[in-house]
Design a protein around this motif. Structure first.
Motif, PDB file in Angstrom:
ATOM      1  N   LEU A  30       0.838  -1.216   0.000  1.00 16.62           N
ATOM      2  CA  LEU A  30       0.000   0.000   0.000  1.00 16.62           C
ATOM      3  C   LEU A  30       0.863   1.252   0.000  1.00 16.62           C
ATOM      4  O   LEU A  30       0.561   2.234  -0.702  1.00 16.62           O
ATOM      5  CB  LEU A  30      -0.915  -0.008   1.225  1.00 16.62           C
ATOM      6  CG  LEU A  30      -2.043  -1.046   1.255  1.00 16.62           C
ATOM      7  CD1 LEU A  30      -2.811  -0.954   2.563  1.00 16.62           C
ATOM      8  CD2 LEU A  30      -2.992  -0.863   0.073  1.00 16.62           C
ATOM      9  N   GLN A  31       1.946   1.237   0.767  1.00 13.22           N
ATOM     10  CA  GLN A  31       2.832   2.400   0.831  1.00 13.22           C
ATOM     11  C   GLN A  31       3.518   2.670  -0.505  1.00 13.22           C
ATOM     12  O   GLN A  31       3.875   3.802  -0.813  1.00 13.22           O
ATOM     13  CB  GLN A  31       3.878   2.199   1.927  1.00 13.22           C
ATOM     14  CG  GLN A  31       3.308   2.298   3.337  1.00 13.22           C
ATOM     15  CD  GLN A  31       4.350   2.050   4.411  1.00 13.22           C
ATOM     16  OE1 GLN A  31       5.459   1.619   4.119  1.00 13.22           O
ATOM     17  NE2 GLN A  31       3.993   2.323   5.666  1.00 13.22           N
ATOM     18  N   LYS A  32       3.712   1.622  -1.296  1.00 12.17           N
ATOM     19  CA  LYS A  32       4.320   1.783  -2.617  1.00 12.17           C
ATOM     20  C   LYS A  32       3.321   2.306  -3.652  1.00 12.17           C
ATOM     21  O   LYS A  32       3.682   2.567  -4.800  1.00 12.17           O
ATOM     22  CB  LYS A  32       4.887   0.451  -3.103  1.00 12.17           C
ATOM     23  CG  LYS A  32       6.068  -0.054  -2.284  1.00 12.17           C
ATOM     24  CD  LYS A  32       6.489  -1.431  -2.755  1.00 12.17           C
ATOM     25  CE  LYS A  32       7.625  -1.977  -1.902  1.00 12.17           C
ATOM     26  NZ  LYS A  32       7.997  -3.369  -2.313  1.00 12.17           N
ATOM     27  N   GLY A  33       2.054   2.443  -3.239  1.00 14.06           N
ATOM     28  CA  GLY A  33       1.033   2.950  -4.150  1.00 14.06           C
ATOM     29  C   GLY A  33       0.285   1.872  -4.904  1.00 14.06           C
ATOM     30  O   GLY A  33      -0.515   2.176  -5.794  1.00 14.06           O
ATOM     31  N   PHE A  34       0.523   0.610  -4.548  1.00 12.89           N
ATOM     32  CA  PHE A  34      -0.158  -0.490  -5.212  1.00 12.89           C
ATOM     33  C   PHE A  34      -1.481  -0.805  -4.506  1.00 12.89           C
ATOM     34  O   PHE A  34      -1.669  -0.462  -3.337  1.00 12.89           O
ATOM     35  CB  PHE A  34       0.716  -1.743  -5.229  1.00 12.89           C
ATOM     36  CG  PHE A  34       2.013  -1.567  -5.962  1.00 12.89           C
ATOM     37  CD1 PHE A  34       2.044  -1.093  -7.263  1.00 12.89           C
ATOM     38  CD2 PHE A  34       3.222  -1.876  -5.342  1.00 12.89           C
ATOM     39  CE1 PHE A  34       3.239  -0.930  -7.937  1.00 12.89           C
ATOM     40  CE2 PHE A  34       4.417  -1.710  -6.000  1.00 12.89           C
ATOM     41  CZ  PHE A  34       4.440  -1.237  -7.303  1.00 12.89           C
ATOM     42  N   ASN A  35      -2.353  -1.432  -5.250  1.00 10.84           N
ATOM     43  CA  ASN A  35      -3.598  -1.946  -4.676  1.00 10.84           C
ATOM     44  C   ASN A  35      -3.520  -3.475  -4.732  1.00 10.84           C
ATOM     45  O   ASN A  35      -4.008  -4.100  -5.666  1.00 10.84           O
ATOM     46  CB  ASN A  35      -4.804  -1.436  -5.464  1.00 10.84           C
ATOM     47  CG  ASN A  35      -6.120  -1.875  -4.827  1.00 10.84           C
ATOM     48  OD1 ASN A  35      -6.160  -2.205  -3.642  1.00 10.84           O
ATOM     49  ND2 ASN A  35      -7.191  -1.885  -5.613  1.00 10.84           N
ATOM     50  N   PRO A  36      -2.849  -4.088  -3.755  1.00  6.42           N
ATOM     51  CA  PRO A  36      -2.545  -5.521  -3.842  1.00  6.42           C
ATOM     52  C   PRO A  36      -3.795  -6.401  -3.819  1.00  6.42           C
ATOM     53  O   PRO A  36      -4.772  -6.112  -3.121  1.00  6.42           O
ATOM     54  CB  PRO A  36      -1.684  -5.767  -2.595  1.00  6.42           C
ATOM     55  CG  PRO A  36      -2.057  -4.679  -1.648  1.00  6.42           C
ATOM     56  CD  PRO A  36      -2.377  -3.492  -2.491  1.00  6.42           C
ATOM     57  N   ASN A  37      -3.735  -7.451  -4.626  1.00  2.63           N
ATOM     58  CA  ASN A  37      -4.813  -8.433  -4.626  1.00  2.63           C
ATOM     59  C   ASN A  37      -4.724  -9.304  -3.379  1.00  2.63           C
ATOM     60  O   ASN A  37      -3.634  -9.615  -2.895  1.00  2.63           O
ATOM     61  CB  ASN A  37      -4.722  -9.326  -5.867  1.00  2.63           C
ATOM     62  CG  ASN A  37      -4.983  -8.566  -7.147  1.00  2.63           C
ATOM     63  OD1 ASN A  37      -5.802  -7.654  -7.180  1.00  2.63           O
ATOM     64  ND2 ASN A  37      -4.265  -8.930  -8.200  1.00  2.63           N
ATOM     65  N   LEU A  38      -5.869  -9.696  -2.875  1.00  2.00           N
ATOM     66  CA  LEU A  38      -5.911 -10.639  -1.762  1.00  2.00           C
ATOM     67  C   LEU A  38      -5.950 -12.043  -2.357  1.00  2.00           C
ATOM     68  O   LEU A  38      -6.919 -12.427  -3.009  1.00  2.00           O
ATOM     69  CB  LEU A  38      -7.140 -10.375  -0.890  1.00  2.00           C
ATOM     70  CG  LEU A  38      -7.191  -9.001  -0.218  1.00  2.00           C
ATOM     71  CD1 LEU A  38      -8.441  -8.874   0.639  1.00  2.00           C
ATOM     72  CD2 LEU A  38      -5.942  -8.760   0.622  1.00  2.00           C
ATOM     73  N   GLU A  39      -4.869 -12.779  -2.156  1.00  2.00           N
ATOM     74  CA  GLU A  39      -4.696 -14.072  -2.802  1.00  2.00           C
ATOM     75  C   GLU A  39      -5.452 -15.201  -2.101  1.00  2.00           C
ATOM     76  O   GLU A  39      -5.554 -16.303  -2.634  1.00  2.00           O
ATOM     77  CB  GLU A  39      -3.207 -14.433  -2.860  1.00  2.00           C
ATOM     78  CG  GLU A  39      -2.358 -13.431  -3.630  1.00  2.00           C
ATOM     79  CD  GLU A  39      -2.672 -13.429  -5.117  1.00  2.00           C
ATOM     80  OE1 GLU A  39      -3.181 -14.453  -5.616  1.00  2.00           O
ATOM     81  OE2 GLU A  39      -2.413 -12.400  -5.771  1.00  2.00           O
ATOM     82  N   TYR A  40      -5.960 -14.945  -0.910  1.00  2.51           N
ATOM     83  CA  TYR A  40      -6.686 -15.967  -0.144  1.00  2.51           C
ATOM     84  C   TYR A  40      -8.099 -15.494   0.130  1.00  2.51           C
ATOM     85  O   TYR A  40      -8.400 -14.294   0.075  1.00  2.51           O
ATOM     86  CB  TYR A  40      -5.982 -16.225   1.190  1.00  2.51           C
ATOM     87  CG  TYR A  40      -4.650 -16.927   1.095  1.00  2.51           C
ATOM     88  CD1 TYR A  40      -4.552 -18.297   1.290  1.00  2.51           C
ATOM     89  CD2 TYR A  40      -3.493 -16.204   0.843  1.00  2.51           C
ATOM     90  CE1 TYR A  40      -3.333 -18.939   1.232  1.00  2.51           C
ATOM     91  CE2 TYR A  40      -2.258 -16.840   0.770  1.00  2.51           C
ATOM     92  CZ  TYR A  40      -2.187 -18.215   0.972  1.00  2.51           C
ATOM     93  OH  TYR A  40      -0.973 -18.839   0.905  1.00  2.51           O
ATOM     94  N   ASP A  41      -8.961 -16.454   0.463  1.00  7.32           N
ATOM     95  CA  ASP A  41     -10.321 -16.124   0.892  1.00  7.32           C
ATOM     96  C   ASP A  41     -10.862 -17.279   1.726  1.00  7.32           C
ATOM     97  O   ASP A  41     -10.139 -18.234   2.043  1.00  7.32           O
ATOM     98  CB  ASP A  41     -11.228 -15.832  -0.312  1.00  7.32           C
ATOM     99  CG  ASP A  41     -11.240 -16.963  -1.334  1.00  7.32           C
ATOM    100  OD1 ASP A  41     -11.224 -18.146  -0.925  1.00  7.32           O
ATOM    101  OD2 ASP A  41     -11.267 -16.674  -2.550  1.00  7.32           O
ATOM    102  N   ASP A  42     -12.129 -17.202   2.063  1.00  8.36           N
ATOM    103  CA  ASP A  42     -12.732 -18.208   2.939  1.00  8.36           C
ATOM    104  C   ASP A  42     -12.929 -19.562   2.265  1.00  8.36           C
ATOM    105  O   ASP A  42     -13.381 -20.514   2.918  1.00  8.36           O
ATOM    106  CB  ASP A  42     -14.088 -17.710   3.460  1.00  8.36           C
ATOM    107  CG  ASP A  42     -13.927 -16.684   4.573  1.00  8.36           C
ATOM    108  OD1 ASP A  42     -12.885 -16.735   5.259  1.00  8.36           O
ATOM    109  OD2 ASP A  42     -14.830 -15.839   4.756  1.00  8.36           O
ATOM    110  N   SER A  43     -12.618 -19.660   0.962  1.00  4.35           N
ATOM    111  CA  SER A  43     -12.782 -20.943   0.278  1.00  4.35           C
ATOM    112  C   SER A  43     -11.829 -22.007   0.824  1.00  4.35           C
ATOM    113  O   SER A  43     -11.996 -23.198   0.549  1.00  4.35           O
ATOM    114  CB  SER A  43     -12.570 -20.786  -1.233  1.00  4.35           C
ATOM    115  OG  SER A  43     -11.227 -20.380  -1.518  1.00  4.35           O
TER     116      SER A  43
END
Length: 309
Positions: free
Chosen positions: A198-211
């Motif tokens: 986030l500090q680098k200005g990216f909007n990182p994808n969340l690679e995990y979820d409740d699946s």
């Protein structure tokens, strides 16, 4: 004068929160007593450095507490260990957390104890295999490193199949974890790797979820005395079951001896996640596989050298 060993820990487990926070002892007793008709816990005592001792009503309940992990209490994972055979208990004893895991993608004729044990040992340390019923997935219990991310998928080569396959995992009793790096000891809003992106200005994808979460299934019954400790359960699974299942399921030319076990399954790739901690996990698994190859190669060289001489 040699003092006799005390038996006061025969019904006790040592525990600690994965967050290292102190726990509400009364609340913990109530949680387990509600599960087993108000007859589960006798007492909870502080030990040292956030470690506590949970004394249970019987070894049967102790066995269920150990084999039913992980336990979630007040939003934190609890790690319980069996003190049987230990001289000392410290933070180093709480580096692993056990999960019952469902494995999908393995051809149903290959679902057996030996295959499960090999896959479990790639992920962490194999503890127990569930052969109680037929299901569309494999189920085993494995101890995972609490500092490493959860593994979503593995690409593996099976010696009996032409092409490599992807196998995926679901975890029973999986509660909160980081959806960015897959670690259990924090959530993404507290994840250093996520905040750095986030500090680098990216909007990182969340690679995990409740699946990755799986509904918990009943703990399989052992074929003999249910008063076993976790140490004895591990011994049982590594000895009594070693030559069962695999030889019975596989036939004729498919049956391999102990010396050829490493040839049945080979790690090809771990599903990648953009996290330094996940990369470290991938590298650890790859090193493990490579070391097995080197050990096998060294054995062959030594044998060939002996023949020449």
């Amino acid at each position: 004068m040699i003092e006799a060993e005390t038996d006061e820990y025969s019904k006790a487990v040592f525990g600690r929160s994965i967050s290292k926070r102190s726990i509400n002892k009364g609340g913990l007793m109530n949680m387990f007593n509600q599960l087993w008709q108000n007859k589960a816990c006798e007492k909870v005592e502080d030990y040292t450095d956030g470690i506590f001792i949970l004394t249970l009503e019987s070894r049967v309940i102790k066995n269920r507490v150990l084999r039913g992990q992980p336990w979630n209490f007040s939003g934190n994972y609890l790690i319980f260990i069996d003190p049987t055979g230990l001289e000392h208990v410290s933070e180093e004893n709480f580096q692993g957390i056990s999960f019952w895991i469902h494995v999908y993608g393995i051809p149903f004729r290959k679902v057996n104890f030996e295959m499960g044990k090999e896959i479990a040992n790639i992920m962490g340390r194999f503890l127990e295999y569930d052969s109680s019923t037929k299901r569309p997935f494999m189920r085993f219990r494995v101890e995972l490193d609490v500092t490493k991310p959860l593994i979503k998928r593995l690409q593996v080569d099976l010696s009996s199949l032409k092409d490599s396959i992807w196998i995926s995992f679901k975890y029973e009793r999986l509660n909160k974890f980081c959806f960015f790096c897959g670690c259990l000891d924090h959530i993404q809003k507290n994840c250093v790797s996520f905040l750095e992106e986030l500090q680098k200005g990216f909007n990182p994808n969340l690679e995990y979820d409740d699946s990755l979460k799986a509904a918990p299934l009943p703990i399989p019954h052992l074929p003999f005395n249910n008063n076993l400790t976790d140490v004895e359960v591990a011994k049982h699974n590594n000895k009594a079951f070693t030559h069962i299942g695999f030889d019975k399921v596989r036939s004729g030319s498919e049956v391999s001896n102990t010396d050829n076990q490493n040839k049945r399954i080979k790690l090809v790739e771990i599903d990648k996640v953009p996290s330094s901690r996940y990369v470290e996990n991938m590298q650890d698994c790859s090193k493990n596989i490579q070391q097995k190859k080197l050990d096998g190669g060294d054995s062959k060289k030594a044998a060939n050298k002996g023949v020449k001489e």
